[in-house]
Design an enzyme around this catalytic site. Structure first.
Site, PDB file in Angstrom:
ATOM      1  N   CYS A  13      51.106   4.256 -60.273  1.00 63.13           N
ATOM      2  CA  CYS A  13      52.398   4.385 -60.843  1.00 63.13           C
ATOM      3  C   CYS A  13      53.289   3.619 -60.159  1.00 63.13           C
ATOM      4  O   CYS A  13      52.661   2.732 -59.532  1.00 63.13           O
ATOM      5  CB  CYS A  13      52.875   5.961 -60.910  1.00 63.13           C
ATOM      6  SG  CYS A  13      53.128   6.599 -59.306  1.00 63.13           S
ATOM      7  N   ASN A  16      54.302   5.344 -56.410  1.00 55.64           N
ATOM      8  CA  ASN A  16      52.974   6.109 -55.456  1.00 55.64           C
ATOM      9  C   ASN A  16      53.453   7.354 -54.786  1.00 55.64           C
ATOM     10  O   ASN A  16      53.050   7.836 -53.812  1.00 55.64           O
ATOM     11  CB  ASN A  16      52.217   5.153 -54.754  1.00 55.64           C
ATOM     12  CG  ASN A  16      51.015   5.763 -54.187  1.00 55.64           C
ATOM     13  OD1 ASN A  16      50.500   5.674 -53.143  1.00 55.64           O
ATOM     14  ND2 ASN A  16      50.309   6.419 -55.273  1.00 55.64           N
ATOM     15  N   CYS A  18      54.861  10.066 -57.208  1.00 52.15           N
ATOM     16  CA  CYS A  18      54.773  11.325 -58.042  1.00 52.15           C
ATOM     17  C   CYS A  18      53.657  11.573 -58.783  1.00 52.15           C
ATOM     18  O   CYS A  18      52.615  12.007 -58.382  1.00 52.15           O
ATOM     19  CB  CYS A  18      56.001  11.267 -58.805  1.00 52.15           C
ATOM     20  SG  CYS A  18      57.469  11.372 -58.082  1.00 52.15           S
ATOM     21  N   ARG A  19      53.384  10.558 -59.798  1.00 53.87           N
ATOM     22  CA  ARG A  19      52.324  10.988 -60.714  1.00 53.87           C
ATOM     23  C   ARG A  19      50.869  10.207 -60.176  1.00 53.87           C
ATOM     24  O   ARG A  19      49.924  10.961 -60.181  1.00 53.87           O
ATOM     25  CB  ARG A  19      52.439   9.800 -61.915  1.00 53.87           C
ATOM     26  CG  ARG A  19      53.818  10.296 -62.679  1.00 53.87           C
ATOM     27  CD  ARG A  19      54.213   9.385 -63.835  1.00 53.87           C
ATOM     28  NE  ARG A  19      54.913   7.993 -63.304  1.00 53.87           N
ATOM     29  CZ  ARG A  19      55.167   7.067 -63.852  1.00 53.87           C
ATOM     30  NH1 ARG A  19      54.929   7.150 -65.246  1.00 53.87           N
ATOM     31  NH2 ARG A  19      55.826   6.048 -63.371  1.00 53.87           N
ATOM     32  N   SER A  20      50.785   9.038 -59.591  1.00 50.41           N
ATOM     33  CA  SER A  20      49.571   8.514 -59.102  1.00 50.41           C
ATOM     34  C   SER A  20      48.974   9.353 -57.980  1.00 50.41           C
ATOM     35  O   SER A  20      47.740   9.783 -57.955  1.00 50.41           O
ATOM     36  CB  SER A  20      49.517   6.949 -58.643  1.00 50.41           C
ATOM     37  OG  SER A  20      50.413   6.791 -57.756  1.00 50.41           O
ATOM     38  N   ASP A 130      57.559   9.872 -66.315  1.00 47.02           N
ATOM     39  CA  ASP A 130      57.890   9.992 -64.797  1.00 47.02           C
ATOM     40  C   ASP A 130      58.685  10.981 -64.530  1.00 47.02           C
ATOM     41  O   ASP A 130      59.817  11.255 -65.107  1.00 47.02           O
ATOM     42  CB  ASP A 130      58.542   8.587 -64.269  1.00 47.02           C
ATOM     43  CG  ASP A 130      58.668   8.359 -62.910  1.00 47.02           C
ATOM     44  OD1 ASP A 130      58.600   9.388 -61.999  1.00 47.02           O
ATOM     45  OD2 ASP A 130      59.229   7.256 -62.284  1.00 47.02           O
TER      46      ASP A 130
END
Length: 179
Positions: A13, A16, A18-20, A130
């Site tokens: 993401c 690095n 939140c999402r990934s 996001d």
């Protein structure tokens, strides 16, 4: 004893945090739940250097803990040139980050890049939003999407690479939670 060739997966993401890292932690939990840890190397990285060395966003960590996944040991890093050669699957959370990866990826590794949710067409969306600027509900939504995407990814890789089935396959990491 024969060593298993690991399938190397990198979730990406922007920062690095939140999402990934959520995808990394959830996918690792799914793999562990299925007894397939020996088959995988799992990591995450960001396309930008905003948060290098930082742990995941506290809201991402709290959402993951509600699913029984601890992200506390993860630290943000930026995608490096060596990642394109090292990882078999480099999975972007959204189109913007996919384009960032395509811009820096050597041509011979382009086939390794794709959207993470391309493995879960039944979700009806192909990007993980996001949640950074929203509330905690966005983190819970992302976690749920990542679990569905991760489950679909694991099943696709299991078929593609001939991995063994295990009792309980497809239950996800929250088995028994009713969700």
């Amino acid at each position: 004893m024969n060593e298993v060739k690991k399938i190397r997966i990198l979730f990406c993401c922007m920062g690095n945090i939140c999402r990934s890292p959520t995808a990394e932690g959830v996918f690792r939990a799914l793999v562990e739940h299925e007894g397939l840890t020996a088959f995988f190397e799992i990591d995450s990285a960001g396309t930008h250097a905003y948060h290098i060395g930082n742990p995941p966003d506290e809201r991402a960590q709290q959402a993951a803990l509600r699913y029984g996944v601890d992200l506390g040991r993860l630290r943000a890093r930026r995608v490096s040139s060596g990642d394109f050669e090292r990882f078999d699957y480099i999975l972007a959370m959204d189109r913007e980050n996919l384009e960032e990866l395509e811009a820096i990826c050597p041509g011979e590794y382009r086939e390794r890049l794709q959207l993470f949710l391309s493995f879960a067409p039944d979700l009806g969306i192909d990007e993980v939003p996001d949640p950074y600027y929203g509330g905690t509900g966005g983190f819970d939504r992302v976690l749920s999407m990542v679990e569905e995407g991760g489950t679909a990814l694991l099943e696709a890789l299991r078929r593609r690479h001939g991995m063994p089935e295990r009792a309980g396959a497809g239950e996800g990491i929250r088995s028994g939670s009713g969700s």
